[in-house]
Design an enzyme around this catalytic site. Sequence first.
Site, PDB file in Angstrom:
ATOM      1  N   GLU A   7      97.004 -12.885   6.902  1.00 13.51           N
ATOM      2  CA  GLU A   7      98.218 -12.952   5.540  1.00 13.51           C
ATOM      3  C   GLU A   7      99.183 -14.087   5.307  1.00 13.51           C
ATOM      4  OE1 GLU A   7      99.071  -7.541   5.138  1.00 13.51           O
ATOM      5  OE2 GLU A   7      99.365  -8.843   6.261  1.00 13.51           O
TER       6      GLU A   7
HETATM    7  C1  TNX Z   1      98.573  -4.720   7.519  1.00 14.21           C
HETATM    8  S1  TNX Z   1      97.580  -5.443  10.070  1.00 14.21           S
HETATM    9  C2  TNX Z   1     100.004  -5.484   8.798  1.00 14.21           C
HETATM   10  C3  TNX Z   1     100.609  -5.777   9.075  1.00 14.21           C
HETATM   11  C4  TNX Z   1     101.233  -4.586   8.080  1.00 14.21           C
HETATM   12  C5  TNX Z   1     100.474  -3.683   8.065  1.00 14.21           C
HETATM   13  C6  TNX Z   1     100.724  -1.746   7.349  1.00 14.21           C
HETATM   14  C7  TNX Z   1      97.492  -6.454   9.724  1.00 14.21           C
HETATM   15  C8  TNX Z   1      97.410  -8.183  10.224  1.00 14.21           C
HETATM   16  N1  TNX Z   1      98.515  -7.320   8.956  1.00 14.21           N
HETATM   17  O1  TNX Z   1     101.320  -6.758   8.570  1.00 14.21           O
HETATM   18  O2  TNX Z   1     101.869  -4.274   9.249  1.00 14.21           O
HETATM   19  O3  TNX Z   1      99.803  -3.650   7.181  1.00 14.21           O
HETATM   20  O4  TNX Z   1      99.947  -1.090   8.054  1.00 14.21           O
END
Ligand code: TNX
Length: 638
Positions: A427
């Site tokens: 992300e």
């Molecule tokens: C996605 S899964 C994220 C996290 C959040 C999560 C909450 C991933 C690698 N990144 O930053 O905490 O969703 O479900």
Amino acid sequence: MSSPSRTAPEPSDPTVPAAPTVPIAPSVPIAPGVPAAPGVPAAPGVPAAPGVPAAPGVPAAPGVPAAPGVPADEADPETAAPETAAPDALGPGGGAAVGRTAGELAAVAQRQAAALIAPPAPVRLGDVVPAPERVEPDTTADYLLPADAVIRVSADPAALAVGEQLAALLRPATGYPLPVTDTVGATPTGGIALQLTDDADLGAEGYRLAVTTGGVRIRARTATGLFHAVQTLRQLLPPAVESGTPVAERWVLPGGSILDRPRYPHRGAMLDVSRHFFPVADVLRLIDHLARYKLNRLHLHLTDDQGWRIAVDSWPRLAVVGGATEVGGGPGGHYTRADYRRIVAYAAARHVTVIPEVDLPGHTNAALVAYPELAPDHTAPPPYTGTEVGFSYVDPANERTYDFVADVLGELATLTPGQWLHIGGDEAFKVPADVYARFVERVQRIVAGLGKTVVGWHQIAPAAHVDGRILQWWGTSGDDPVTADAVRRGARLVLSPGNHAYLDMKYAPDTPIGHDWAGLIDVPRAYDWDPGDHLAGVPAEAVLGIEAPLWTESVTTRAEVEFMLFPRLPAIAELAWSPRSRHDWADFRQRLAGHGPRWTAAGIAYHRAPEVPWPAQPPVPVPRSAPSDRSTTPSAQN
Ligand code: TNX
């Protein structure tokens, strides 16, 4: 250095006094010293009156026959539930009470009281979670652990350590001395033998376990195999074995033999200690939970926007400044190097490897608060206590960023004996794709230069391959051509499908904490997928294993962690450990049900998932680790 923001009792480390445990049914005789009324089965765990059969599903007292038609090892846990075990209704609407004598009513009342605290049926050899590869029960070969049992171990330091761990697990509840000796002969000598052998079939983690009337013999090629076998043995004893204080129980192990080996080498869980900080004691207790279910990797998500949780000597403000808060504005906290070493050592003693994650280049607001020079605009953002993602990043165009990465990962590498360093990579929405890929490639080279193997979330897939690299896939669709292409270029996968393995998803719409962006994950959903063919275009050999992440935006206490883990973590563990041929929901839910009383005895406030036929639970309060200011606490559901 700041200290952890919360304190909690130590976990059940054999070397550390156990957390307060709740005595469970067998330790609670309904009328101590009073034999059952004539013709009335004795209370569970209470020897039946002479000549009186034991209650159905309850092992008979020595010399007393089991209830007619109910072989002690074949009783169905479901029929031991109070609704069915005590059909005699009393009081208003209870027609069966009409016309009975006072004596009969008293007997019925006693039976109902007994049923209310009924333990599950005796443990069967096949009740183990995760399911062993092969189980061959021999109901004529049960073994009653005697008070003078000895634990005999091959003369090897690592094996002896497992023997001591076994003794430490069994001593509190049994009250037996269980001395450990370093002599294990070829012929059974009673007690429990833990033996190293060169049986190549068993691999690095497998074991054989044989229970005969003369004793228990465990064989493995490694101390790790012996350790897993000890977890199996623990599950074969009555649930009261989890009690922290001596319990009057017949410590019977079901006869027969087990051959067991894992399906996957990587069997893990992740704890996000950034969104909410969890003190060392909570992490140690989590390691105990992993070990119980033969999981062997603990991934710690150590950094994120909301907090930097690991001390870095060369960049001291990261932890001191970047770790000073958390989601919701609480005080946060961080692990000192000594804390982290303690976690790593505690895990290693339980055959669990810690995989530390420093999330880069995004999810770095806490680092930027501490060191604004790493921010693209060189300006410190305010500390972040919300739950959005994707807004922060360290500047890939600034050479100082790579000094930071090399220093941080270098220190982490020296603190981490395990092979893996996780670099995050998820992300980073504000970094252009090509810049992102070059950044990841540089960080991958830094990790390789430290002699470690790189792990990253599957977003790092487009970057060039580097030897051994592992992608942690958290998608929800089963179709991801970019990840499949990275696999073709040499990457291997750890699967954490968001819609099956994310332990921060709610169980049901009314689950008081958790998310639902990847859907609701009840126990069948956590269990019903196959890592072997989950992702299109990825051959089974590319899958190293699976991992269940627990993100903690909404999870604030140890009790809440456990509520989200139990009972889904054992479902994930079974997918990771057991051969696919043992995958069977109907069988799993029955085996899982027997673990409820074990968790209660260990002070774990689990989610009583409606899909699982839990045995009756005694109405005792479950201890909480820390006060919670939530109006709807998970333990309120139990
Ligand atoms: C996605 S899964 C994220 C996290 C959040 C999560 C909450 C991933 C690698 N990144 O930053 O905490 O969703 O479900």
